[in-house]
Design a protein around this motif. Structure first.
Motif, PDB file in Angstrom:
ATOM      1  N   LEU A  38      39.611  18.009   8.595  1.00 36.85           N
ATOM      2  CA  LEU A  38      38.971  17.762   7.200  1.00 36.85           C
ATOM      3  C   LEU A  38      37.667  17.985   7.349  1.00 36.85           C
ATOM      4  CD1 LEU A  38      40.697  13.959   7.210  1.00 36.85           C
ATOM      5  CD2 LEU A  38      41.484  16.214   6.329  1.00 36.85           C
ATOM      6  N   LEU A  39      37.221  18.370   5.940  1.00 37.68           N
ATOM      7  CA  LEU A  39      35.846  18.759   5.651  1.00 37.68           C
ATOM      8  C   LEU A  39      34.936  17.384   5.635  1.00 37.68           C
ATOM      9  CD1 LEU A  39      36.536  21.519   3.184  1.00 37.68           C
ATOM     10  CD2 LEU A  39      35.940  21.759   5.472  1.00 37.68           C
ATOM     11  N   LYS A  97      31.701  16.789   4.659  1.00 33.21           N
ATOM     12  CA  LYS A  97      31.102  16.226   3.628  1.00 33.21           C
ATOM     13  C   LYS A  97      31.883  15.687   2.406  1.00 33.21           C
ATOM     14  CE  LYS A  97      27.381  19.407   4.976  1.00 33.21           C
ATOM     15  NZ  LYS A  97      27.079  20.656   4.829  1.00 33.21           N
ATOM     16  N   LEU A  98      33.273  16.079   2.470  1.00 35.31           N
ATOM     17  CA  LEU A  98      34.028  15.829   1.040  1.00 35.31           C
ATOM     18  C   LEU A  98      34.544  14.305   1.327  1.00 35.31           C
ATOM     19  CD1 LEU A  98      35.686  19.239   0.476  1.00 35.31           C
ATOM     20  CD2 LEU A  98      33.300  18.343  -0.241  1.00 35.31           C
ATOM     21  N   SER A  99      35.052  13.750   0.138  1.00 36.50           N
ATOM     22  CA  SER A  99      35.755  12.634   0.099  1.00 36.50           C
ATOM     23  C   SER A  99      37.037  12.812   0.606  1.00 36.50           C
ATOM     24  CB  SER A  99      35.655  11.657  -1.160  1.00 36.50           C
ATOM     25  OG  SER A  99      36.566  12.358  -1.939  1.00 36.50           O
ATOM     26  N   ARG A 126      34.565   8.692   3.233  1.00 39.79           N
ATOM     27  CA  ARG A 126      34.384  10.156   3.950  1.00 39.79           C
ATOM     28  C   ARG A 126      35.564   9.904   5.013  1.00 39.79           C
ATOM     29  NH1 ARG A 126      29.622  12.936   2.049  1.00 39.79           N
ATOM     30  NH2 ARG A 126      29.848  12.310   0.011  1.00 39.79           N
TER      31      ARG A 126
END
Lengths: 242, 397
Positions: free
Chosen positions: A98-99, A101-103, A142
């Protein structure tokens, strides 16, 4: 008869390591029909990762053909490969990927964004996918605020959001304890029951038996292709999760 | 994915590492601000010079005749003839005869300028008379001992009531017939209002010179200043049979020459300041390369999920350009602040009213250049990111 969704036709993949040629995939042929749930099993170095990369359109074969939905993937351009990954495949990785910094919600939206789905619809579809994995109330968190099992469920939601025909799960339980592993596998079975084609890549026999059909690889060759309960299906496999 | 979304994503990534982004921008900020201040300084200087020249009259041409050694000489009648024959170019003419040694009562005034001029001179210079009358044709004709004085002399020595009083120049008495309206910003010794004007005929006789050697000519329009100068030179060359015994200086030409000198100077300074922009660009490239390496896994994930090379390229280029353009905006703000500070500083230290004015064009250009630097120096790292192999990128720890 309906055409199979995934076809490996005498497919080879060779790597050059110094002077030595590594035959990571050596004349592999099989086909997977629409709606099947197949586990590709093998020890490390058996060629299963190579198969996974090729099925996932991340890599192209050295020789032979890989047909996905009737299209020869080997002849696609980089852009077409990216488009195929986006439209045809949902990835579930061992490390969730998962990235950070993204929600959670934004993570699920990523494949839809690359597919060019407009913002409003994207949000709606991502929320729908999160609802299905039971994490809608975590949508603003997050990824690192979630447990491993929850993160893997987010990545399942992300794989489902774009509604691709094939779900490709690479050691999806590798980083999880046995209870959450069962949850995740149950979810894959659910996805399969809903009519999607699921390809599960694992080194672990106990995980592999979740799938009705097993393809076992050794040294880049197919050594078994048949039902999970067949004789020899588990021969040479590792017994427990490593 | 739309441009707007790429932009939003870039802003997020920039916000996520504020300190690093600020340090990256610093080169651009300093570069843009210094270019702006220097260009502003140049504009200020040009405006200042232009204003100074305009107060002297940019439509005037000065003629100096040095024809004494040559066998021929040019009389004022001939000069007037040249002007009248070329009325398309020339408007008015006045001889100039400089004298010195002013005395009012018993006091000697060494800074006061004394000039013999024609009756047209005041009109040419756009001087006006506040008391009494200006110089007239008859004053020239009859070589009258009259004079017009500046406001400074009138106030200081005659208490504002100078008409009919006497001013002595070179020992001779002249009757004040007029007082000029104040010309300078302040009344001061040696300033624009510390002056005495005599009829040129009277002054020429007083000076003992046979011929008048300096003239001032006005042109009909500033646009014709260059041609007018040539016409005058041609006419004088014909009269003298030589072009080395006189000089013709057009104020417009001098203004242009000075402005182009300022331009060259400013361009060189701005170019030196612009080196900082290049350094800033390299800073951006450096940080973007680091950022690409740090985010290798992110790039791999995005590619696995269907991001095309073009999309990744665009994302990183937009990020670099946004960083750089934001630096540009901060630089513009800083440039404004510094320009205002410089204006105050120059005004107080040098006591001249010179405003450091950054031009709109230089601001637009500064912003464009900073964005372009981002694109230019962000392209290489972005290309690197776009071409990452997704398998390797996914495996990257």
């Amino acid at each position: 008869m309906m055409e199979p969704l995934i076809v490996f036709d005498h497919l080879c993949k060779f790597y050059q390591m110094g002077d030595e040629t590594v035959r990571a995939a050596d004349d592999i042929s099989f086909s997977i029909d629409r709606g099947e749930f197949v586990a590709i099993v093998g020890k490390s170095g058996s060629g299963k990762s190579t198969c996974m990369n090729i099925i996932g359109c991340l890599d192209v074969p050295t020789s032979g053909r890989y047909l996905l939905h009737g299209a020869d993937v080997g002849s696609l351009s980089k852009n077409e490969l990216a488009e195929t990954r986006n439209k045809m495949l949902g990835f579930i990785f061992q490390q969730y990927n998962l990235l950070p910094k993204l929600s959670v919600l934004e993570n699920v939206e990523v494949p839809l964004m690359y597919a060019g789905v407009p913002r409003g619809e994207r949000r709606r579809r991502a929320e729908e996918a999160l609802e299905r994995v039971g994490l809608i109330d975590k949508r603003k968190n997050r990824p690192n605020q979630l447990s491993g099992g929850q993160q893997q469920r987010v990545s399942i939601a992300r794989a489902l959001a774009g509604d691709p025909p094939v779900i490709l799960a690479d050691e999806p339980t590798g980083a999880l304890d046995s209870k959450t592993s069962r949850e995740v596998l149950g979810m894959l079975q659910q996805v399969h029951r809903e009519g999607r084609t699921v390809v599960l890549i694992t080194h672990d026999n106990s995980i592999a038996v979740t799938a009705p059909r097993i393809i076992r690889l050794e040294d880049g060759k197919v050594v078994y292709d048949g039902p999970a309960h067949g004789r020899n299906a588990l021969v040479g496999g590792e017994e427990a999760a490593g | 994915m739309s441009l707007g979304e790429s932009f939003t994503m870039a802003l997020r990534n920039i916000r996520a590492s504020k300190m690093r982004t600020f340090l990256t921008m610093l080169g651009i900020i300093i570069g843009i601000a210094s270019v702006m201040v220097i260009v502003g300084l140049g504009n200020g200087m040009e405006n200042y010079i232009t204003e100074s020249f305009q107060s002297m009259g940019t439509n005037t041409i000065s003629v100096t005749l040095m024809g004494r050694s040559s066998s021929r000489s040019v009389s004022e009648e001939q000069m007037y003839e040249i002007v009248e024959e070329n009325s398309r170019y020339f408007d008015q003419i006045s001889p100039l005869v400089n004298l010195s040694g002013v005395k009012i009562g018993t006091e000697s005034l060494s800074y006061t300028s004394v000039t013999g001029v024609s009756e047209d001179y005041f009109n040419m210079k756009q001087y006006t008379i506040s008391q009494g009358r200006g110089l007239q044709y008859l004053d020239m004709e009859d070589r009258l001992s009259v004079c017009v004085i500046g406001e400074y002399l009138s106030r200081t020595y005659f208490g504002g009531d100078a008409l009919g009083k006497t001013v002595r120049v070179g020992g001779r008495p002249y009757t004040v017939v007029g007082v000029m309206t104040q010309e300078g910003d302040t009344l001061e010794e040696g300033g624009a209002d510390d002056c005495v004007f005599l009829p040129y005929t009277t002054a020429a006789r007083a000076s003992g010179m046979g011929t008048i050697s300096s003239y001032v000519v006005t042109v009909t329009s500033e646009d014709l200043a260059y041609q007018a100068k040539e016409v005058l030179e041609d006419a004088l060359t014909e009269l003298y049979g030589s072009d080395s015994v006189f000089s013709v200086i057009s104020m417009t030409e001098m203004l242009d020459a000075m402005n182009s000198m300022v331009d060259v100077m400013i361009t060189i300074l701005a170019a030196i300041a612009a080196i900082s922009l290049v350094v800033g660009g390299i800073g951006i490239m450096n940080i973007m390369l680091v950022s690409v390496t740090e985010r290798t896994r992110e790039i791999g994930i995005r590619k696995a999920l269907g991001a095309k090379e073009r999309t990744i390229l665009l994302q990183f280029v937009i990020e670099a350009a946004t960083t750089s353009a934001a630096g540009g905006l901060i630089g513009i703000a800083l440039g404004y602040a510094l320009s205002s500070a410089a204006t105050v500083l120059i005004t107080t230290l040098l006591e001249t009213s010179m405003a450091v004015t950054p031009s709109a064009a230089s601001i637009t250009m500064a912003f464009g250049v900073s964005a372009a630097i981002g694109v230019l120096f962000g392209y290489l790292p972005a290309k690197k990111a776009a071409q990452l192999n997704p398998i390797d990128a996914l495996r990257y720890e």
